[in-house]
Design a protein around this motif. Structure first.
Motif, PDB file in Angstrom:
ATOM      1  N   MET A   1       0.843  -1.171   0.000  1.00  0.00           N
ATOM      2  CA  MET A   1       0.000   0.000   0.000  1.00  0.00           C
ATOM      3  C   MET A   1       0.895   1.243   0.000  1.00  0.00           C
ATOM      4  O   MET A   1       1.906   1.292   0.678  1.00  0.00           O
ATOM      5  CB  MET A   1      -0.893  -0.002   1.239  1.00  0.00           C
ATOM      6  CG  MET A   1      -1.809   1.189   1.247  1.00  0.00           C
ATOM      7  SD  MET A   1      -2.881   1.451   2.693  1.00  0.00           S
ATOM      8  CE  MET A   1      -3.291  -0.121   3.287  1.00  0.00           C
ATOM      9  N   THR A   2       0.516   2.243  -0.790  1.00  0.00           N
ATOM     10  CA  THR A   2       1.299   3.462  -0.855  1.00  0.00           C
ATOM     11  C   THR A   2       0.790   4.480   0.157  1.00  0.00           C
ATOM     12  O   THR A   2      -0.348   4.425   0.601  1.00  0.00           O
ATOM     13  CB  THR A   2       1.240   4.082  -2.265  1.00  0.00           C
ATOM     14  OG1 THR A   2      -0.115   4.441  -2.541  1.00  0.00           O
ATOM     15  CG2 THR A   2       1.738   3.129  -3.316  1.00  0.00           C
ATOM     16  N   ALA A   3       1.659   5.417   0.479  1.00  0.00           N
ATOM     17  CA  ALA A   3       1.291   6.479   1.413  1.00  0.00           C
ATOM     18  C   ALA A   3       0.259   7.399   0.782  1.00  0.00           C
ATOM     19  O   ALA A   3       0.185   7.528  -0.444  1.00  0.00           O
ATOM     20  CB  ALA A   3       2.538   7.264   1.792  1.00  0.00           C
ATOM     21  N   ASN A   4      -0.518   8.045   1.636  1.00  0.00           N
ATOM     22  CA  ASN A   4      -1.487   9.015   1.140  1.00  0.00           C
ATOM     23  C   ASN A   4      -0.771  10.249   0.622  1.00  0.00           C
ATOM     24  O   ASN A   4       0.309  10.605   1.085  1.00  0.00           O
ATOM     25  CB  ASN A   4      -2.480   9.398   2.228  1.00  0.00           C
ATOM     26  CG  ASN A   4      -3.573   8.371   2.381  1.00  0.00           C
ATOM     27  OD1 ASN A   4      -3.701   7.444   1.589  1.00  0.00           O
ATOM     28  ND2 ASN A   4      -4.368   8.521   3.413  1.00  0.00           N
ATOM     29  N   ARG A   5      -1.410  10.897  -0.328  1.00  0.00           N
ATOM     30  CA  ARG A   5      -0.856  12.076  -0.975  1.00  0.00           C
ATOM     31  C   ARG A   5      -1.984  13.075  -1.196  1.00  0.00           C
ATOM     32  O   ARG A   5      -3.142  12.689  -1.400  1.00  0.00           O
ATOM     33  CB  ARG A   5      -0.248  11.671  -2.324  1.00  0.00           C
ATOM     34  CG  ARG A   5       0.271  12.817  -3.135  1.00  0.00           C
ATOM     35  CD  ARG A   5       0.883  12.333  -4.430  1.00  0.00           C
ATOM     36  NE  ARG A   5       1.236  13.487  -5.243  1.00  0.00           N
ATOM     37  CZ  ARG A   5       1.456  13.439  -6.531  1.00  0.00           C
ATOM     38  NH1 ARG A   5       1.389  12.304  -7.175  1.00  0.00           N
ATOM     39  NH2 ARG A   5       1.772  14.535  -7.199  1.00  0.00           N
ATOM     40  N   SER A  50      -7.042  13.791  -2.750  1.00  0.00           N
ATOM     41  CA  SER A  50      -6.411  13.213  -1.580  1.00  0.00           C
ATOM     42  C   SER A  50      -6.714  11.720  -1.522  1.00  0.00           C
ATOM     43  O   SER A  50      -7.859  11.313  -1.667  1.00  0.00           O
ATOM     44  CB  SER A  50      -6.950  13.894  -0.313  1.00  0.00           C
ATOM     45  OG  SER A  50      -6.426  13.279   0.839  1.00  0.00           O
ATOM     46  N   PRO A  52      -4.580   7.486  -1.705  1.00  0.00           N
ATOM     47  CA  PRO A  52      -3.363   6.724  -1.962  1.00  0.00           C
ATOM     48  C   PRO A  52      -2.568   7.343  -3.118  1.00  0.00           C
ATOM     49  O   PRO A  52      -3.144   7.728  -4.138  1.00  0.00           O
ATOM     50  CB  PRO A  52      -3.870   5.333  -2.333  1.00  0.00           C
ATOM     51  CG  PRO A  52      -5.232   5.254  -1.703  1.00  0.00           C
ATOM     52  CD  PRO A  52      -5.780   6.645  -1.770  1.00  0.00           C
ATOM     53  N   GLY A  53      -1.263   7.464  -2.929  1.00  0.00           N
ATOM     54  CA  GLY A  53      -0.402   8.111  -3.915  1.00  0.00           C
ATOM     55  C   GLY A  53      -0.585   7.606  -5.332  1.00  0.00           C
ATOM     56  O   GLY A  53      -0.605   8.395  -6.283  1.00  0.00           O
ATOM     57  N   GLU A  54      -0.729   6.291  -5.486  1.00  0.00           N
ATOM     58  CA  GLU A  54      -0.909   5.716  -6.828  1.00  0.00           C
ATOM     59  C   GLU A  54      -2.183   6.233  -7.490  1.00  0.00           C
ATOM     60  O   GLU A  54      -2.198   6.546  -8.681  1.00  0.00           O
ATOM     61  CB  GLU A  54      -0.998   4.188  -6.749  1.00  0.00           C
ATOM     62  CG  GLU A  54       0.240   3.500  -6.299  1.00  0.00           C
ATOM     63  CD  GLU A  54      -0.002   2.016  -6.043  1.00  0.00           C
ATOM     64  OE1 GLU A  54      -1.170   1.557  -5.976  1.00  0.00           O
ATOM     65  OE2 GLU A  54       1.005   1.302  -5.917  1.00  0.00           O
TER      66      GLU A  54
END
Length: 97
Positions: A1-5, A50, A52-54
């Motif tokens: 899982m990617t970090a939030n962005r 806003s 997940p980064g992906e």
């Protein structure tokens, strides 16, 4: 899982009067993003994404193309500390600024 962005952008070109806000809301909801979109008085569209980064990256790429009838010339990142997400549930279309 990617970090939030969080990404705050201005979208320039033929982006008003072509369903860009509704299209953006639909695409953002499909990608599970929160945020908002609105027309600006200068003819551009402003949006904050806003999640997940992906998924934010996928949304930004989609904004370069836009819906049928639009002609996107530039997706410009906005350096902003305050993204006005307080109280935002899901993805909403806001009044023009």
């Amino acid at each position: 899982m990617t970090a939030n962005r969080i990404a705050h952008v201005l979208i320039h070109g033929r982006v008003q009067g072509v369903g860009f806000r509704a299209w953006t809301q639909h695409q953002a909801q499909l990608h599970g993003l929160k945020g908002w979109v609105r027309n600006r008085h200068d003819g551009s569209v402003e949006a904050v994404f806003s999640g997940p980064g992906e998924m934010v990256e996928v949304m930004l790429k989609a904004c370069h193309k836009g819906p049928a009838g639009s002609l996107v010339q530039l997706v410009e990142p906005v350096d902003s500390v305050d993204h006005e997400l307080d109280g935002t549930k899901g993805f909403e279309v806001r009044r023009s600024a």
